[in-house]
Scaffold this motif. Structure first.
Motif, PDB file in Angstrom:
ATOM      1  N   TYR A  68       1.358  18.052   0.371  1.00  0.00           N
ATOM      2  CA  TYR A  68       0.740  18.248   1.686  1.00  0.00           C
ATOM      3  C   TYR A  68      -0.749  18.423   1.490  1.00  0.00           C
ATOM      4  O   TYR A  68      -1.185  19.272   0.707  1.00  0.00           O
ATOM      5  CB  TYR A  68       1.337  19.480   2.368  1.00  0.00           C
ATOM      6  N   LEU A  69      -1.549  17.618   2.190  1.00  0.00           N
ATOM      7  CA  LEU A  69      -2.992  17.640   2.037  1.00  0.00           C
ATOM      8  C   LEU A  69      -3.680  18.303   3.227  1.00  0.00           C
ATOM      9  O   LEU A  69      -3.322  18.047   4.373  1.00  0.00           O
ATOM     10  CB  LEU A  69      -3.543  16.210   1.906  1.00  0.00           C
ATOM     11  N   PHE A  70      -4.673  19.144   2.915  1.00  0.00           N
ATOM     12  CA  PHE A  70      -5.593  19.643   3.934  1.00  0.00           C
ATOM     13  C   PHE A  70      -6.694  18.618   4.184  1.00  0.00           C
ATOM     14  O   PHE A  70      -7.128  18.407   5.301  1.00  0.00           O
ATOM     15  CB  PHE A  70      -6.218  20.970   3.514  1.00  0.00           C
ATOM     16  N   LYS A  71      -7.164  18.008   3.091  1.00  0.00           N
ATOM     17  CA  LYS A  71      -8.150  16.944   3.193  1.00  0.00           C
ATOM     18  C   LYS A  71      -8.105  16.096   1.932  1.00  0.00           C
ATOM     19  O   LYS A  71      -7.606  16.524   0.889  1.00  0.00           O
ATOM     20  CB  LYS A  71      -9.560  17.516   3.409  1.00  0.00           C
ATOM     21  N   GLY A  72      -8.582  14.857   2.055  1.00  0.00           N
ATOM     22  CA  GLY A  72      -8.587  13.961   0.928  1.00  0.00           C
ATOM     23  C   GLY A  72      -7.583  12.834   1.068  1.00  0.00           C
ATOM     24  O   GLY A  72      -7.109  12.513   2.161  1.00  0.00           O
ATOM     25  N   LYS A  73      -7.220  12.257  -0.068  1.00  0.00           N
ATOM     26  CA  LYS A  73      -6.322  11.105  -0.098  1.00  0.00           C
ATOM     27  C   LYS A  73      -5.763  10.970  -1.508  1.00  0.00           C
ATOM     28  O   LYS A  73      -6.499  11.091  -2.487  1.00  0.00           O
ATOM     29  CB  LYS A  73      -7.090   9.837   0.282  1.00  0.00           C
ATOM     30  N   VAL A  82       8.148   2.647  -4.854  1.00  0.00           N
ATOM     31  CA  VAL A  82       7.377   3.098  -3.701  1.00  0.00           C
ATOM     32  C   VAL A  82       5.904   3.255  -4.089  1.00  0.00           C
ATOM     33  O   VAL A  82       5.581   3.802  -5.143  1.00  0.00           O
ATOM     34  CB  VAL A  82       7.907   4.445  -3.170  1.00  0.00           C
ATOM     35  N   LYS A  83       5.026   2.764  -3.227  1.00  0.00           N
ATOM     36  CA  LYS A  83       3.601   3.084  -3.294  1.00  0.00           C
ATOM     37  C   LYS A  83       3.208   3.625  -1.935  1.00  0.00           C
ATOM     38  O   LYS A  83       3.412   2.965  -0.918  1.00  0.00           O
ATOM     39  CB  LYS A  83       2.764   1.851  -3.622  1.00  0.00           C
ATOM     40  N   GLN A  84       2.670   4.844  -1.906  1.00  0.00           N
ATOM     41  CA  GLN A  84       2.365   5.491  -0.635  1.00  0.00           C
ATOM     42  C   GLN A  84       1.081   6.296  -0.756  1.00  0.00           C
ATOM     43  O   GLN A  84       0.952   7.145  -1.634  1.00  0.00           O
ATOM     44  CB  GLN A  84       3.505   6.425  -0.217  1.00  0.00           C
ATOM     45  N   ILE A  85       0.133   6.025   0.119  1.00  0.00           N
ATOM     46  CA  ILE A  85      -1.079   6.844   0.216  1.00  0.00           C
ATOM     47  C   ILE A  85      -0.804   7.969   1.202  1.00  0.00           C
ATOM     48  O   ILE A  85      -0.387   7.723   2.336  1.00  0.00           O
ATOM     49  CB  ILE A  85      -2.283   6.007   0.672  1.00  0.00           C
ATOM     50  N   ILE A  86      -1.008   9.190   0.758  1.00  0.00           N
ATOM     51  CA  ILE A  86      -0.818  10.346   1.635  1.00  0.00           C
ATOM     52  C   ILE A  86      -2.180  10.846   2.082  1.00  0.00           C
ATOM     53  O   ILE A  86      -3.110  10.955   1.274  1.00  0.00           O
ATOM     54  CB  ILE A  86      -0.001  11.459   0.948  1.00  0.00           C
ATOM     55  N   GLY A  99      17.174  11.955 -11.356  1.00  0.00           N
ATOM     56  CA  GLY A  99      16.030  11.556 -12.172  1.00  0.00           C
ATOM     57  C   GLY A  99      15.119  10.544 -11.514  1.00  0.00           C
ATOM     58  O   GLY A  99      15.581   9.562 -10.936  1.00  0.00           O
ATOM     59  N   ILE A 100      13.812  10.804 -11.586  1.00  0.00           N
ATOM     60  CA  ILE A 100      12.801   9.903 -11.058  1.00  0.00           C
ATOM     61  C   ILE A 100      11.520  10.143 -11.837  1.00  0.00           C
ATOM     62  O   ILE A 100      11.337  11.214 -12.425  1.00  0.00           O
ATOM     63  CB  ILE A 100      12.579  10.139  -9.540  1.00  0.00           C
ATOM     64  N   ALA A 101      10.654   9.141 -11.875  1.00  0.00           N
ATOM     65  CA  ALA A 101       9.309   9.312 -12.435  1.00  0.00           C
ATOM     66  C   ALA A 101       8.298   8.881 -11.376  1.00  0.00           C
ATOM     67  O   ALA A 101       8.557   7.964 -10.601  1.00  0.00           O
ATOM     68  CB  ALA A 101       9.135   8.475 -13.699  1.00  0.00           C
ATOM     69  N   HIS A 102       7.158   9.571 -11.349  1.00  0.00           N
ATOM     70  CA  HIS A 102       6.124   9.195 -10.391  1.00  0.00           C
ATOM     71  C   HIS A 102       4.749   9.563 -10.923  1.00  0.00           C
ATOM     72  O   HIS A 102       4.606  10.309 -11.892  1.00  0.00           O
ATOM     73  CB  HIS A 102       6.377   9.839  -9.024  1.00  0.00           C
ATOM     74  N   SER A 103       3.737   8.994 -10.278  1.00  0.00           N
ATOM     75  CA  SER A 103       2.351   9.304 -10.601  1.00  0.00           C
ATOM     76  C   SER A 103       1.614   9.645  -9.322  1.00  0.00           C
ATOM     77  O   SER A 103       2.058   9.293  -8.220  1.00  0.00           O
ATOM     78  CB  SER A 103       1.663   8.116 -11.287  1.00  0.00           C
ATOM     79  N   GLU A 104       0.482  10.321  -9.481  1.00  0.00           N
ATOM     80  CA  GLU A 104      -0.396  10.626  -8.356  1.00  0.00           C
ATOM     81  C   GLU A 104      -1.822  10.363  -8.802  1.00  0.00           C
ATOM     82  O   GLU A 104      -2.307  10.987  -9.741  1.00  0.00           O
ATOM     83  CB  GLU A 104      -0.206  12.073  -7.902  1.00  0.00           C
ATOM     84  N   ARG A 105      -2.445   9.405  -8.117  1.00  0.00           N
ATOM     85  CA  ARG A 105      -3.779   8.978  -8.538  1.00  0.00           C
ATOM     86  C   ARG A 105      -4.771   9.116  -7.395  1.00  0.00           C
ATOM     87  O   ARG A 105      -4.423   8.930  -6.235  1.00  0.00           O
ATOM     88  CB  ARG A 105      -3.731   7.541  -9.062  1.00  0.00           C
ATOM     89  N   PHE A 106      -6.003   9.428  -7.782  1.00  0.00           N
ATOM     90  CA  PHE A 106      -7.085   9.649  -6.834  1.00  0.00           C
ATOM     91  C   PHE A 106      -8.009   8.434  -6.919  1.00  0.00           C
ATOM     92  O   PHE A 106      -8.940   8.397  -7.719  1.00  0.00           O
ATOM     93  CB  PHE A 106      -7.796  10.959  -7.166  1.00  0.00           C
ATOM     94  N   GLU A 107      -7.716   7.429  -6.088  1.00  0.00           N
ATOM     95  CA  GLU A 107      -8.307   6.106  -6.258  1.00  0.00           C
ATOM     96  C   GLU A 107      -9.520   5.851  -5.367  1.00  0.00           C
ATOM     97  O   GLU A 107     -10.122   4.792  -5.447  1.00  0.00           O
ATOM     98  CB  GLU A 107      -7.233   5.042  -6.017  1.00  0.00           C
ATOM     99  N   ASP A 108      -9.870   6.788  -4.520  1.00  0.00           N
ATOM    100  CA  ASP A 108     -11.017   6.635  -3.641  1.00  0.00           C
ATOM    101  C   ASP A 108     -12.126   7.564  -4.127  1.00  0.00           C
ATOM    102  O   ASP A 108     -12.063   8.775  -3.908  1.00  0.00           O
ATOM    103  CB  ASP A 108     -10.632   6.963  -2.197  1.00  0.00           C
ATOM    104  N   PRO A 109     -13.162   7.030  -4.804  1.00  0.00           N
ATOM    105  CA  PRO A 109     -14.216   7.902  -5.353  1.00  0.00           C
ATOM    106  C   PRO A 109     -14.891   8.765  -4.299  1.00  0.00           C
ATOM    107  O   PRO A 109     -15.308   9.891  -4.592  1.00  0.00           O
ATOM    108  CB  PRO A 109     -15.210   6.898  -5.962  1.00  0.00           C
TER     109      PRO A 109
END
Length: 303
Positions: A68-73, A82-86, A99-109
């Motif tokens: 859950y985000l207060f701000k950002g992306k 699945v690919k999902q921008i939150i 079992g699952i594997a996932h990543s979380e990346r911050f792709e917007d500088p």
């Protein structure tokens, strides 16, 4: 008064990326089904350091992760494809199950500049009967989540039911989870009807009786208490809790009611038996080489 007050501890999840880690705590490992809670940000990094914040592909079992985000992306990718921008106000609810594997990346500088990233991540343990369920992922837009407003009060029901609000986010056990904004002077009663309840101060200063509590503190209440808090300035709080599920083992990113199941998950990740996200499989977080014991997750653990 609270049964216990937990002060967040600093934990590193990557180069230059520190979070407030609230749960698990050695004297209080869970609040209802919630077994893990991190508060990241506000984060401010220049673009050159941004990739160091990325959480590389890593595995989970026996839980649901809630972002859950207060701000950002943040960009989520998982082994289901699945690919999902939150974005702020939305909920990413991923059930790991067997079992699952996932990543979380911050792709917007641009998000990383000027403190434009702040998020809460929790893990919700699954009942024993659901620990081996098939993995799944859902994103819920902020328009799908119930909101209540009154003079001095704003709240969004992320999951579960409280204050007459009910979220459509499917859960596996009785619980509640809310984002609440309080204006200075507002008094709020903590939800009743649950065995275990927690109030996390994300921003601001609260009073409870003659005590004051500041950002980075989690207040835990038992069922018999009827606490009412007052905002001493404008506050952001997270309310969470529910019915306890019983003892859980937690090691790294794995949660289970059975120690041997975590041992199996260790070996599965080590031997490559848990798939990586199909479009994010060049690098991953390796298994920590340490003997299993029930403990707080190491710094790499993040939902």
């Amino acid at each position: 008064m609270p049964e216990i007050v937990i002060n967040a501890r600093k934990a590193a999840i990557g180069p230059g990326m520190m979070v407030n880690r609230i749960l698990p705590f050695r004297m209080r490992r869970m609040v209802g089904p919630f077994i893990f809670m991190d508060h990241a940000g506000p984060v401010s990094l220049d673009a050159a350091n941004g990739p160091g914040m990325d959480v590389l592909p890593h595995p989970h079992i026996g839980l649901s992760t809630v972002s859950y985000l207060f701000k950002g992306k943040v960009t989520h990718r998982d082994s289901l494809g699945v690919k999902q921008i939150i974005e702020p106000g939305e909920v990413n609810w991923m059930t790991a199950g067997k079992g699952i594997a996932h990543s979380e990346r911050f792709e917007d500088p641009a998000v990383l500049a000027g403190g434009q990233l702040e998020m809460i991540q929790t893990w919700v343990a699954l009942p024993e009967k659901d620990e081996e369920t098939d993995p799944s992922f859902f994103n819920y837009q902020k328009e799908q989540l119930p909101v209540f407003e009154d003079t001095g009060l704003w709240m969004r029901q992320i999951a579960g039911e409280a204050y007459g609000l009910k979220s459509n986010v499917p859960t596996h056990s009785p619980m509640f989870y809310l984002h609440v904004e309080l204006k200075k002077g507002f008094r709020l009663e903590v939800p009743r009807g649950f065995e275990e309840r927690g109030l996390y101060v994300a921003k601001g200063l609260l009073a409870l009786g003659n005590q004051q509590f500041a950002s980075g503190q989690l207040l835990v209440f038992t069922k018999n208490e009827e606490p009412t808090v007052q905002a001493l300035d404008d506050c952001t709080i997270m309310l969470l809790g529910g019915e306890p599920l019983g003892e859980r083992f937690i090691w790294w990113n794995f949660v289970s009611s059975r120690k041997e199941r975590i041992e199996q998950a260790r070996e599965d990740w080590k031997q490559g038996r848990i798939d990586l996200p199909p479009d994010d499989k060049e690098t991953f977080i390796p298994l920590p080489e340490e003997k299993f014991r029930r403990k707080d997750p190491p710094p790499e653990a993040l939902s």
